[in-house]
Design a protein around this motif. Sequence first.
Motif, PDB file in Angstrom:
ATOM      1  N   SER A   9       0.802  -1.231   0.000  1.00 40.54           N
ATOM      2  CA  SER A   9       0.000   0.000   0.000  1.00 40.54           C
ATOM      3  C   SER A   9       0.829   1.271   0.000  1.00 40.54           C
ATOM      4  CB  SER A   9      -0.943  -0.001   1.202  1.00 40.54           C
ATOM      5  OG  SER A   9      -0.200   0.058   2.394  1.00 40.54           O
ATOM      6  N   GLY A  85      -6.669  -1.217   0.050  1.00 39.93           N
ATOM      7  CA  GLY A  85      -6.736   0.188   0.435  1.00 39.93           C
ATOM      8  C   GLY A  85      -6.754   0.273   1.943  1.00 39.93           C
ATOM      9  N   VAL A  89      -2.519   4.886  -4.573  1.00 41.50           N
ATOM     10  CA  VAL A  89      -3.251   4.063  -5.531  1.00 41.50           C
ATOM     11  C   VAL A  89      -2.317   3.266  -6.446  1.00 41.50           C
ATOM     12  CG1 VAL A  89      -3.640   5.836  -7.319  1.00 41.50           C
ATOM     13  CG2 VAL A  89      -5.268   3.953  -7.039  1.00 41.50           C
ATOM     14  N   LEU A  93      -2.229  -0.861  -6.540  1.00 43.53           N
ATOM     15  CA  LEU A  93      -2.567  -1.587  -7.764  1.00 43.53           C
ATOM     16  C   LEU A  93      -1.560  -2.693  -8.070  1.00 43.53           C
ATOM     17  CD1 LEU A  93      -3.845   1.277 -10.090  1.00 43.53           C
ATOM     18  CD2 LEU A  93      -5.098  -0.802  -9.439  1.00 43.53           C
ATOM     19  N   ASP A 327     -11.570  -3.441  -6.984  1.00 45.02           N
ATOM     20  CA  ASP A 327     -10.612  -2.415  -7.362  1.00 45.02           C
ATOM     21  C   ASP A 327      -9.817  -1.963  -6.136  1.00 45.02           C
ATOM     22  OD1 ASP A 327      -9.391  -0.889  -9.220  1.00 45.02           O
ATOM     23  OD2 ASP A 327     -11.217   0.142  -9.878  1.00 45.02           O
ATOM     24  N   ALA A 328      -8.675  -1.351  -6.388  1.00 41.71           N
ATOM     25  CA  ALA A 328      -7.945  -0.690  -5.308  1.00 41.71           C
ATOM     26  C   ALA A 328      -8.705   0.586  -4.951  1.00 41.71           C
ATOM     27  CB  ALA A 328      -6.534  -0.342  -5.776  1.00 41.71           C
ATOM     28  N   ASN A 329      -8.722   0.904  -3.653  1.00 40.15           N
ATOM     29  CA  ASN A 329      -9.392   2.131  -3.214  1.00 40.15           C
ATOM     30  C   ASN A 329      -8.479   2.879  -2.249  1.00 40.15           C
ATOM     31  OD1 ASN A 329     -10.922   4.140  -2.124  1.00 40.15           O
ATOM     32  ND2 ASN A 329     -12.715   2.862  -1.695  1.00 40.15           N
ATOM     33  N   PRO A 330      -7.866   3.990  -2.725  1.00 41.87           N
ATOM     34  CA  PRO A 330      -6.914   4.719  -1.879  1.00 41.87           C
ATOM     35  C   PRO A 330      -7.547   5.280  -0.612  1.00 41.87           C
ATOM     36  CG  PRO A 330      -7.324   5.908  -3.944  1.00 41.87           C
ATOM     37  CD  PRO A 330      -7.990   4.567  -4.079  1.00 41.87           C
TER      38      PRO A 330
END
Length: 334
Positions: A9, A85, A89, A93, A327-330
Amino acid sequence: MLILGIESSCDDAAAAVLATDRPGVAEVRATAIANQDDVHRAYGGIVPELASRGHVVTIMPVIERALASANATLDDIGGIAVTRGPGLVGSLLVGLLCAKGIAQASGLPMVGVNHLEGHLLAPMLEHALPFPYLALVVSGGHTALFAVEDFGRYRRLGATRDDAAGEAFDKVAKMMGLGYPGGRIIDELSRSGDPKGVKFPRARVKNAPLDFSFSGVKTAVALFLAGERGGTTAPNDLAASFQEAVVEMLIRPTIAAARELGADTIALTGGVAANSRLRDRLAAAAEADGRRLVAPSFKYCTDNAAMIAIAGSYRLLRGERDPLTIDANPNLPL
Ligand code: KG4
Ligand code: ZN
């Protein structure tokens, strides 16, 4: 079940293999990490683009190293837990796409994990820790108090209104010209310093006794350095005085929250949990208040993949999996 944990992360790419058959009871079989301090040192802070590019190169070798030192192959693994997350981001990913690729190719179930949940549960890697407990998460990105009621049940009681404590350590170290990352350097320098050498303010957030604020003390150090042109104060006294202010500003809301919650156990976690003064003084404050402090070893305080594996284990053991479209979520909320 053997779980492969993957974490990317921020600026560390990490993998771990965790053995568990029951939620909360786990044995770390192997950990591997690729640290990027040398990459970011020249900038005095993390450069996101360099972090994600670094992960692209190191993530697969790190996973292979963790598997090899656990004496395992993907055929032995029962599930994959990966950070989705919050974080940077681009960094997120890399780990997430890598996990998806492995899951797709092997058919293994994969679950996305909240990085903060990993920090909250990290003390369980080494200690039998019954719910509920109070957790103080204190890192470069976060400073917050949570009631950890059960797996998946977390209640935020308070948080910083401005800088994270680790961020304040790193910025003050930079101002003092001490190097990067600053937390550990200030900790070491402070050992020979006088914590009463310089008087710094202890901020309180009005009407929010469980919240924190560290920007005031950071500014106070900047003003002190600007005003003290001759540099007559010894750096170790300055470092120790700053550290003492941060430690005391962490302790007061933590003990207040423990009382409010009636928590017997306080878990200390996140990179700043490695701070020796914080560990000593919070342990003493907890004991004086009839409570117990539990703090992980250094490698489980800072970002690591074993904590991601244990956080993901609860769902994997129940046979759950996330679709490979997650999905990645910051800014992933807990
Ligand atoms: O948890 P972590 O590895 O990454 C984040 O998620 O932020 O925490 C890194 C932070 C940095 O700000 C670093 O300066 C701080 O933890 N840190 C320390 C110490 N060791 C690391 N701060 C104070 N004292 C230490 N001994
Ligand atoms: Zn972290």
